[in-house]
Scaffold this active site. Sequence first.
Site, PDB file in Angstrom:
ATOM      1  N   TYR A 155      15.152  15.498 -28.143  1.00  0.00           N
ATOM      2  CA  TYR A 155      15.876  16.930 -29.155  1.00  0.00           C
ATOM      3  C   TYR A 155      16.338  17.966 -28.145  1.00  0.00           C
ATOM      4  CZ  TYR A 155      16.353  20.444 -32.657  1.00  0.00           C
ATOM      5  OH  TYR A 155      17.157  21.380 -33.374  1.00  0.00           O
ATOM      6  N   ASP A 215      16.792  19.202 -19.611  1.00  0.00           N
ATOM      7  CA  ASP A 215      16.578  20.290 -20.944  1.00  0.00           C
ATOM      8  C   ASP A 215      15.304  20.930 -20.766  1.00  0.00           C
ATOM      9  OD1 ASP A 215      16.094  21.652 -22.942  1.00  0.00           O
ATOM     10  OD2 ASP A 215      16.693  20.137 -24.553  1.00  0.00           O
ATOM     11  N   LYS A 229      12.733  29.957 -25.132  1.00  0.00           N
ATOM     12  CA  LYS A 229      11.309  30.011 -25.060  1.00  0.00           C
ATOM     13  C   LYS A 229      10.768  31.072 -24.275  1.00  0.00           C
ATOM     14  CE  LYS A 229      11.080  25.581 -27.763  1.00  0.00           C
ATOM     15  NZ  LYS A 229      11.171  26.212 -28.957  1.00  0.00           N
TER      16      LYS A 229
END
Length: 464
Positions: free
Chosen positions: A181, A276, A304
Site C-alpha cells: 500500500y 516506500d 509517520k
Amino acid sequence: MQSLKAKTVQAQRPFTAQRPRAVRGSVSVRAVAAPPRLITKRSEEIFKEAQELLPGGVNSPVRAFRSVGGGPIVFDRVKGAYCYDVDGNKYIDYVGSWGPAIVGHANDEVNEALKAQIEKGTSFGAPCELENVLAKMVIDRVPSVEMVRFVSSGTEACLSVLRLMRAYTGREKIIKFTGCYHGHADSFLVKAGSGVITLGLPDSPGVPKSTAAATLTATYNDLASVRELFAANKGEIAGLILEPVVGNSGFIVPTKEFLQGLRDICTAEGAVLCFDEVMTGFRIAKGCAQEYFGITPDLTTMGKVIGGGLPVGAYGGKKEIMKMVAPAGPMYQAGTLSGNPMAMTAGIKTLEILGRPGAYEYLEKITERLIDGIMAAAKEHGHEITGGNISGMFGFFFCKGPVSCFEDALAADTAKFARFHRAMLEEGVYLAPSQFEAGFTSLAHTDADVDATIAAARRAFARI
C-alpha cells in the site's frame, strides 16, 4: 526465506521509563475464565452519531473495525504506552497512531517543544529554519537522501514520487507489488494493501482504466515476476516502488537477495527504485530499512515517525533526480502546509530522542520478547501461528507459514484473528483492527507492559 531479524543487543536504556500503572488483565490466571466485562456504551453512542456525519462513521476505513467485528473504540486521550477510551477503559497500545508514536504518546519532551512553537505560530506558509534543521537530520541519516521535499502525508509523498519517477525517466509505467500500500492515489489502488483487503475491495471504483493499465503488479519476494514485467514492457517502465518491509499485508519480511535483485534490475533497466519507508522509516533503524538491509534505492518516501505524530510526509533521493522538482525543475508539486512548523518541531525532537544511544536496541529487545511470547502462548493452546519482528515493528498470522508475500497472507485465519482481537480488547490490550496490519512498540513500553500483554494473550488464546 532467509532470516533477517536484527541481532538483539542488551543495552542500558538511555531514557527514563515511567513506572507503569496497573493495567486491567495483567494478573496471570491458569484456568480459562470468563472474559472481563468491557463497557463500550459511550463509544457506541459516539460511533452511531458519526455514521450520520462521516462516511462509514470514520475518516479512515480501517478504524471502522469491519474485519474484526463490534464497534470501534473511541479514544479520549493517550499517554506513553497507553490509550484511554471515552468509557474510561485503559489499554496497552500496540498501534501507536499507526507507527508515529515511537517515543511514546504525548511524550513530555515533544510536548514541551510543541508548546514553545505554538507561541511562535502554528502555520507560516513561508520558509522557516525548522525545515532546514529536519532536512539535515534526514539527509544525515538516510543513505539514499541527498535532498528532501516535505509534504503533509505519506499518500502525498508517494503520489509525488510517482510523478517524479515519470518526469525523470520520460516513461509512464510503474511496478508495484500485490498487497503493498502506497496511499490512495489512483495509480496505487491496484491490488493494494491493508485498507482494501480489510474491506474486501481488490481495487477501487473511480480509478480510470487508463491509469490502472500503467500500473504493473509483481509478487513480493519473487524476482522472476519482476523480470517478466521488465521483459514484456521493455523501455516503458519508469520505476518500481515497494515497502522494504511490508506492513500493509501484515508484517512480511523481504529476503536480502530480493532487495538486492531489485536494485540490480532497476540499475540495468534504467528504472528508478523507490523504497516506500512511510512505515519503516526511522522505525526499524536509525537510517531506515535501507540502512538495515544495506540496499540503497534512488528515491525514498517517508512519513509517520518523521512528524512525531503530526500530519507530515517527505520524499527524497539523489540530487540529480530531486532537482527535477519545482521550482528547481519542471515537475510541479506544491503544498500550502508543507514544512509546517509544528510538524517540523515534533519531527526534530522525535528524531533527536531516537538518536540517543541504545534506543533501537531497546525497541528490538522488548519487541522480540513480545512477539516470541505471543507466539509461544498461541502454540501452548494449540493455535497455528507465524510471525516475527524487526526492531519496533512486528506482526503475526494465524496460519502455519511462512508468509513471504500477499498470496501467502491470504491463508491466514481472519475469523480467528477477529476473535483474538476482541479477546485482547477485553483484556486491556489494543491491537490493530485488521489481520493485515503490522503492530508497533515504542520507547515508552516497559517489560511490565510486555509481561502483561503476554499474560493477556495466554488467557485470550485459551478462550478462542
